[in-house]
Design an enzyme around this catalytic site. Structure first.
Site, short mmCIF file in Angstrom:
data_model
loop_
_atom_site.label_atom_id
_atom_site.label_comp_id
_atom_site.label_asym_id
_atom_site.label_seq_id
_atom_site.Cartn_x
_atom_site.Cartn_y
_atom_site.Cartn_z
N GLU A 280 22.64 -4.24 -29.16
CA GLU A 280 22.18 -3.05 -29.88
C GLU A 280 23.15 -1.88 -29.77
O GLU A 280 23.36 -1.15 -30.74
CB GLU A 280 20.82 -2.65 -29.32
CG GLU A 280 20.25 -1.34 -29.82
CD GLU A 280 18.92 -1.01 -29.16
OE1 GLU A 280 18.55 0.17 -29.16
OE2 GLU A 280 18.25 -1.93 -28.65
N HIS A 329 19.09 -5.42 -34.56
CA HIS A 329 18.16 -4.43 -34.02
C HIS A 329 17.55 -3.64 -35.18
O HIS A 329 18.24 -2.91 -35.88
CB HIS A 329 18.92 -3.49 -33.08
CG HIS A 329 18.14 -2.29 -32.65
ND1 HIS A 329 18.45 -1.01 -33.08
CD2 HIS A 329 17.06 -2.17 -31.85
CE1 HIS A 329 17.61 -0.16 -32.53
NE2 HIS A 329 16.75 -0.83 -31.78
#
Length: 405
Positions: A280, A329
């Site tokens: 992420e 993400h």
């Protein structure tokens, strides 16, 4: 000789921001951490700052929401526009209007890879390995894809080669996996609330949370933990083994992004069958190549932070070459149009942005109009069949353009 469609050039790029440190909290939008009081996303979640007692209770206390939403709009000579949102705020506006504009204006709307490479190369001396600059470049890249799709009258996923499945199935990230199960999601990912500074007591508390949700959700529902860079390899290994009896599917982003050797060690020592995931907060293609080499099971780039759709496609290819999954993400439509074309993305993430996870609120609400949400945990590809990314900009969101050129 058949006629070839003549594509317009880009006339202008503009950048706005909303929310952030200068606004009242709770603006939402591209900076989805910017929520109001009593929201699960700001409720004693473990972070790298949790070791400091003054900042352990709330992520907003250390400034997770100070940037605000960046909106980039590109206009073609024929008057058509494309736009995108990310997290970069007023500082992102400066980068777009005072630096990146020279690589965008005057180019053909299809020159996305050229513009992308020039933006990366020109900012290398101050962008480092990601962060604010990469968020800004990502936003520009997504806006260019949106414009290109609108000019040629196709959804972005068809520009990428078309769907490889009829629908996207989702797991939900939030504090209530039990509610996510009722809504039709395939799994639920919870934030951890404790870290190494809490010792073994923290491990017991987070493991007890997983055990409680396993009892509520039954055996076949996926449960995962999001650790948000808050741990060290020893603590993460102990937590993984403490949660193994409850069939935890994966443990996510336990370590800071650049601790590649520790990720390799964590993967080596994790319980058999439990996946290790991260990505992420990795911000360059090179960092994802190195992350892939650690042997983790799933790479999780954020398309609004990793370099945009252009980079996300390259990351997916790296993962595929190693037999790894890529599950971006969050990122709503910007991810949807990508993952439905990836053979190594069998499911995707939906971030619950309602305060108590009890309702289906679009992730980037209120900045995007017509933003789709899963129905019974799924989005059919037909929902994406609109030019570009298929959403509109809500211009009633107190947008400010602090710079021009």
């Amino acid at each position: 000789m058949e006629n070839i469609m003549t594509l317009p050039k880009i006339k202008q790029v503009r950048a706005w921001f909303t929310g952030g440190a200068t606004a009242e909290k709770g603006a939402g939008g591209g900076d989805y951490h910017d929520q109001g009081a009593n929201h699960w996303i700001d409720d004693h979640i473990a972070t790298p700052m949790s070791k400091y007692r003054d900042y352990e209770q709330s992520r907003q206390s250390f400034g997770i929401n100070v940037l605000g939403t960046l909106v980039v709009e590109v206009e073609a000579e024929n008057g058509q526009t494309g736009f995108a949102v990310s997290t970069a705020g007023e500082m992102g506006c400066f980068i777009v209007e005072k630096h990146l504009n020279r690589f965008i204006e005057g180019k053909c709307v299809s020159d996305i890879k050229l513009i992308h490479d020039q933006m990366l190369s020109a900012t290398l001396y101050y962008s480092g390995s990601g962060g604010l600059v990469m968020n800004t470049i990502s936003c520009v890249d997504l806006a260019l894809w949106d414009l290109f799709g609108k000019v040629v009258g196709l959804p972005v996923y068809k520009l990428l080669g078309g769907a490889v499945r009829d629908e996207i199935q989702f797991y939900a990230t939030g504090a209530r996996p039990d509610l996510a199960k009722e809504m039709g999601f395939i799994g639920g990912k919870m934030p951890t609330h404790w870290g190494p500074h809490d010792g073994d007591a923290g491990i017991r508390k987070d493991a007890a949370m997983v055990a409680d949700m396993r009892e509520k959700c039954g055996e076949d529902f996926w449960l995962m933990l999001d650790c948000w860079m808050s741990q060290d390899v020893n603590y993460a290994t102990k937590l993984a083994h403490a949660c193994a009896p409850y069939n935890l599917k994966w443990i996510e982003e336990c370590l800071p992004p650049q601790q590649y050797e520790s990720y390799r060690e964590l993967k080596r020592n994790a319980p058999v069958g439990m996946m290790v995931t991260s990505g992420e907060h990795h911000g360059t293609l090179q960092s994802f190549r190195t992350l892939s080499e650690t042997g983790i099971d799933i790479m999780q780039p954020d398309v609004g932070w990793c370099g945009g759709l252009t980079t996300l496609v390259e990351i997916a290819a790296i993962a595929k070459s190693r037999g790894q999954l890529v599950v971006p993400h969050g990122s709503s439509v910007y991810s949807h149009h990508a993952v439905i074309t990836f053979t190594n993305t069998p499911f995707s993430e939906f971030l619950m942005t309602s305060p108590d996870c009890s309702t289906m609120r679009p992730q980037f609400d209120p900045i995007l109009l017509n933003e789709p949400v899963p129905v019974n945990g799924r989005i059919h590809k037909s929902v994406l069949d609109k030019p570009g990314f298929g959403v509109e900009l809500n211009r009633d969101c107190n947008l400010k353009r602090p710079y021009s050129h």
